[in-house]
Design a protein around this motif. Structure first.
Motif, PDB file in Angstrom:
ATOM      1  N   PHE A  17      -3.992   5.068  -0.509  1.00  0.00           N
ATOM      2  CA  PHE A  17      -4.865   5.848   0.357  1.00  0.00           C
ATOM      3  C   PHE A  17      -4.440   7.314   0.340  1.00  0.00           C
ATOM      4  N   THR A  18      -5.399   8.216   0.311  1.00  0.00           N
ATOM      5  CA  THR A  18      -5.081   9.636   0.464  1.00  0.00           C
ATOM      6  C   THR A  18      -5.070  10.029   1.943  1.00  0.00           C
ATOM      7  N   ASP A  19      -5.492   9.121   2.803  1.00  0.00           N
ATOM      8  CA  ASP A  19      -5.497   9.351   4.256  1.00  0.00           C
ATOM      9  C   ASP A  19      -4.606   8.290   4.905  1.00  0.00           C
ATOM     10  N   TRP A  20      -3.477   8.735   5.471  1.00  0.00           N
ATOM     11  CA  TRP A  20      -2.560   7.767   6.071  1.00  0.00           C
ATOM     12  C   TRP A  20      -3.180   7.041   7.267  1.00  0.00           C
ATOM     13  N   ASN A  21      -4.166   7.661   7.916  1.00  0.00           N
ATOM     14  CA  ASN A  21      -4.839   7.010   9.031  1.00  0.00           C
ATOM     15  C   ASN A  21      -5.521   5.719   8.592  1.00  0.00           C
ATOM     16  N   ASN A  63       0.968   7.369  15.949  1.00  0.00           N
ATOM     17  CA  ASN A  63      -0.288   6.679  15.630  1.00  0.00           C
ATOM     18  C   ASN A  63      -0.051   5.338  14.957  1.00  0.00           C
ATOM     19  N   ALA A  64       0.998   5.237  14.146  1.00  0.00           N
ATOM     20  CA  ALA A  64       1.330   3.959  13.518  1.00  0.00           C
ATOM     21  C   ALA A  64       1.729   2.934  14.573  1.00  0.00           C
ATOM     22  N   ALA A  65       2.527   3.368  15.546  1.00  0.00           N
ATOM     23  CA  ALA A  65       2.926   2.464  16.633  1.00  0.00           C
ATOM     24  C   ALA A  65       1.709   1.990  17.415  1.00  0.00           C
ATOM     25  N   ARG A  66       0.808   2.913  17.711  1.00  0.00           N
ATOM     26  CA  ARG A  66      -0.398   2.546  18.459  1.00  0.00           C
ATOM     27  C   ARG A  66      -1.290   1.608  17.663  1.00  0.00           C
ATOM     28  N   ASN A  75      -4.316   1.504   9.644  1.00  0.00           N
ATOM     29  CA  ASN A  75      -5.292   0.605  10.259  1.00  0.00           C
ATOM     30  C   ASN A  75      -5.699  -0.543   9.347  1.00  0.00           C
ATOM     31  N   ASP A  76      -5.027  -0.656   8.215  1.00  0.00           N
ATOM     32  CA  ASP A  76      -5.296  -1.749   7.288  1.00  0.00           C
ATOM     33  C   ASP A  76      -4.609  -3.017   7.808  1.00  0.00           C
ATOM     34  N   PRO A  77      -5.342  -4.092   8.027  1.00  0.00           N
ATOM     35  CA  PRO A  77      -4.736  -5.323   8.562  1.00  0.00           C
ATOM     36  C   PRO A  77      -3.753  -5.994   7.604  1.00  0.00           C
ATOM     37  N   MET A  78      -3.774  -5.602   6.346  1.00  0.00           N
ATOM     38  CA  MET A  78      -2.835  -6.175   5.377  1.00  0.00           C
ATOM     39  C   MET A  78      -1.457  -5.534   5.449  1.00  0.00           C
ATOM     40  N   VAL A  79      -1.318  -4.465   6.236  1.00  0.00           N
ATOM     41  CA  VAL A  79      -0.040  -3.753   6.371  1.00  0.00           C
ATOM     42  C   VAL A  79       0.628  -4.146   7.684  1.00  0.00           C
ATOM     43  N   ASP A  80       1.866  -4.681   7.583  1.00  0.00           N
ATOM     44  CA  ASP A  80       2.638  -5.054   8.772  1.00  0.00           C
ATOM     45  C   ASP A  80       3.482  -3.894   9.295  1.00  0.00           C
ATOM     46  N   ALA A  81       3.991  -3.090   8.367  1.00  0.00           N
ATOM     47  CA  ALA A  81       4.932  -2.034   8.725  1.00  0.00           C
ATOM     48  C   ALA A  81       4.746  -0.850   7.792  1.00  0.00           C
ATOM     49  N   VAL A  82       5.182   0.312   8.249  1.00  0.00           N
ATOM     50  CA  VAL A  82       5.106   1.493   7.401  1.00  0.00           C
ATOM     51  C   VAL A  82       6.478   2.143   7.278  1.00  0.00           C
ATOM     52  N   TYR A  83       6.703   2.709   6.107  1.00  0.00           N
ATOM     53  CA  TYR A  83       7.855   3.583   5.884  1.00  0.00           C
ATOM     54  C   TYR A  83       7.307   5.000   5.851  1.00  0.00           C
ATOM     55  N   ILE A  84       7.861   5.882   6.682  1.00  0.00           N
ATOM     56  CA  ILE A  84       7.384   7.252   6.782  1.00  0.00           C
ATOM     57  C   ILE A  84       8.395   8.185   6.123  1.00  0.00           C
ATOM     58  N   GLY A  85       8.054   8.647   4.926  1.00  0.00           N
ATOM     59  CA  GLY A  85       8.936   9.522   4.161  1.00  0.00           C
ATOM     60  C   GLY A  85       8.287  10.871   3.928  1.00  0.00           C
ATOM     61  N   VAL A  86       7.996  11.573   4.992  1.00  0.00           N
ATOM     62  CA  VAL A  86       7.283  12.854   4.934  1.00  0.00           C
ATOM     63  C   VAL A  86       8.157  13.951   5.536  1.00  0.00           C
ATOM     64  N   ALA A 120       0.840  -1.197   0.000  1.00  0.00           N
ATOM     65  CA  ALA A 120       0.000   0.000   0.000  1.00  0.00           C
ATOM     66  C   ALA A 120       0.874   1.245   0.000  1.00  0.00           C
ATOM     67  N   ALA A 121       0.255   2.360  -0.404  1.00  0.00           N
ATOM     68  CA  ALA A 121       0.935   3.647  -0.380  1.00  0.00           C
ATOM     69  C   ALA A 121      -0.060   4.718   0.027  1.00  0.00           C
ATOM     70  N   SER A 122       0.469   5.809   0.585  1.00  0.00           N
ATOM     71  CA  SER A 122      -0.384   6.905   1.010  1.00  0.00           C
ATOM     72  C   SER A 122       0.265   8.233   0.660  1.00  0.00           C
ATOM     73  N   GLY A 123      -0.540   9.171   0.188  1.00  0.00           N
ATOM     74  CA  GLY A 123      -0.047  10.503  -0.144  1.00  0.00           C
ATOM     75  C   GLY A 123      -1.203  11.478  -0.233  1.00  0.00           C
ATOM     76  N   ARG A 124      -0.912  12.764  -0.123  1.00  0.00           N
ATOM     77  CA  ARG A 124      -1.980  13.764  -0.107  1.00  0.00           C
ATOM     78  C   ARG A 124      -2.530  14.067  -1.490  1.00  0.00           C
ATOM     79  N   ASN A 125      -1.669  14.046  -2.506  1.00  0.00           N
ATOM     80  CA  ASN A 125      -2.091  14.361  -3.865  1.00  0.00           C
ATOM     81  C   ASN A 125      -2.469  13.074  -4.583  1.00  0.00           C
ATOM     82  N   GLU A 126      -3.758  12.933  -4.909  1.00  0.00           N
ATOM     83  CA  GLU A 126      -4.242  11.670  -5.456  1.00  0.00           C
ATOM     84  C   GLU A 126      -3.592  11.308  -6.782  1.00  0.00           C
ATOM     85  N   GLN A 127      -3.379  12.288  -7.657  1.00  0.00           N
ATOM     86  CA  GLN A 127      -2.783  11.987  -8.948  1.00  0.00           C
ATOM     87  C   GLN A 127      -1.328  11.552  -8.800  1.00  0.00           C
ATOM     88  N   THR A 128      -0.587  12.274  -7.950  1.00  0.00           N
ATOM     89  CA  THR A 128       0.803  11.893  -7.690  1.00  0.00           C
ATOM     90  C   THR A 128       0.866  10.513  -7.053  1.00  0.00           C
TER      91      THR A 128
END
Length: 341
Positions: free
Chosen positions: A56-60, A86-89, A64-75, A34-42
């Motif tokens: 997802f356009t909403d990282w929240n 929030n990711a840890a929680r 909370n997606d059960p298919m995701v084990d870990a996240v990379y935060i490049g913001v 999965a991937a998340s970003g604010r600009n939908e086209q990008t």
């Protein structure tokens, strides 16, 4: 036997996220789900480029997606704390870009990671190159006690539209961006340097944006350990020099941040990564070059090491990754708080 893969969601679609996505796709024990970003086209373009089916356009929603084990935060730095906590929680393991807003911020992040029993690792590439481990294992025999670490990291970059010149998003400018590597070199190669005796830091601000685009300084630690460093965007050359001064010699390299052979900005197939050993009064013809070849990029090693810590759940490795991030930011805070303008 099929290797279990850690399912990673990527938050952020900028240049460094693209590099990390390439590394995940090349790793043997991880995949992007999965991937998340604010600009939908990008975000859509990013996902298509890296073969990501879900975005997802909403990282929240993603954390909370059960298919995701870990996240990379490049913001941007200013946005990292909220996402990481929030990711840890949410029970997601975290690979996160550096630097952090400050030491207080990373302590909030690591507190959440420890309380929720998730792995947290900062995305410092060179820490995972085989060369780093080789030097740590052989430096005592080759140069004796390491007394000083000298680093110099420059690359020509004067694009004022880039986030590096945005004080709101990256308040520490080059100090946070490039000074991190000077601080990490101390953590990796001078781990006995714990108690600060003295520090001096110089900065230069860009006259157009007021962002810090060059800095230099020196730290002295109890035990006569020292480190001097010089970083910036306003030199007309790429410099990545590191010297380890020992009681019996010197170890040096000119590509400590991104190795010439497989660093994401370079791809010299004829270069073999390694380091130079100098002893006594030896002239250049007597310098010895120790090769530390690698069959993959250090970014790929980083992803595989991150995934292995998650898979093995070795408490020592989990804590070591967290501690390195904390220690590096602690030194960076020392540098930042010593700036006099």
């Amino acid at each position: 036997m099929e290797v279990k893969k850690i399912r990673i969601g990527i938050i952020g679609t900028g240049m460094i996220s693209n590099i990390t996505a390439q590394a995940v796709n090349a790793a043997g024990n991880a995949s992007i789900v999965a991937a998340s970003g604010r600009n939908e086209q990008t975000l859509k373009t990013f996902s298509q480029q890296h073969g990501i089916e879900k975005y997802f356009t909403d990282w929240n929603e993603m954390i909370n997606d059960p298919m995701v084990d870990a996240v990379y935060i490049g913001v941007p730095t200013a946005a990292k704390q909220e996402i990481a906590v929030n990711a840890a929680r949410a029970g997601k393991h975290i690979l996160i870009e550096k630097p952090f807003t400050d030491y207080a911020s990373i302590k909030l992040i690591t507190k959440a990671a420890r309380e929720n029993h998730v792995v947290l690792m900062d995305a410092t590439h060179f820490s995972h190159h085989p060369r780093t481990k080789a030097i740590q294992e052989h430096s005592q025999k080759q140069i004796g006690d390491v007394q000083a670490v000298h680093t110099s990291f420059f690359f020509p970059f004067l694009d004022r539209t880039n986030i590096r010149y945005n004080e709101k998003l990256e308040p520490a400018g080059a100090v946070g961006d490039m000074g991190w590597y000077a601080a990490r070199a101390i953590v990796e190669y001078l781990p006995m340097a714990k108690e600060l005796n003295g520090i001096k830091t110089f900065i230069q601000r860009d006259p157009q944006t007021n962002a810090i685009y060059r800095a230099a300084g020196m730290l002295e630690f109890k035990g006569n350990y020292t480190s001097n460093w010089d970083i910036g965007y306003n030199a007309g050359v790429c410099i990545m020099d590191l010297d380890l001064l020992g009681s019996q010699g010197l170890i040096s390299m000119d590509d400590f941040v991104l190795d010439w052979s497989k660093g994401f900005a370079f791809n010299d197939e004829n270069h073999i990564a390694g380091y130079t050993l100098r002893k006594g009064m030896a002239p250049p013809k007597e310098f010895k070059y120790f090769e530390t070849p690698s069959d993959k990029a250090q970014t790929v090693y980083m992803i595989e090491n991150f995934s292995n810590i998650i898979l093995k759940q070795d408490p020592t490795a989990v804590e070591k990754a967290i501690q390195k991030a904390e220690d590096t930011q602690f030194i960076l805070d020392l540098i930042w708080n010593s700036i006099e303008e």
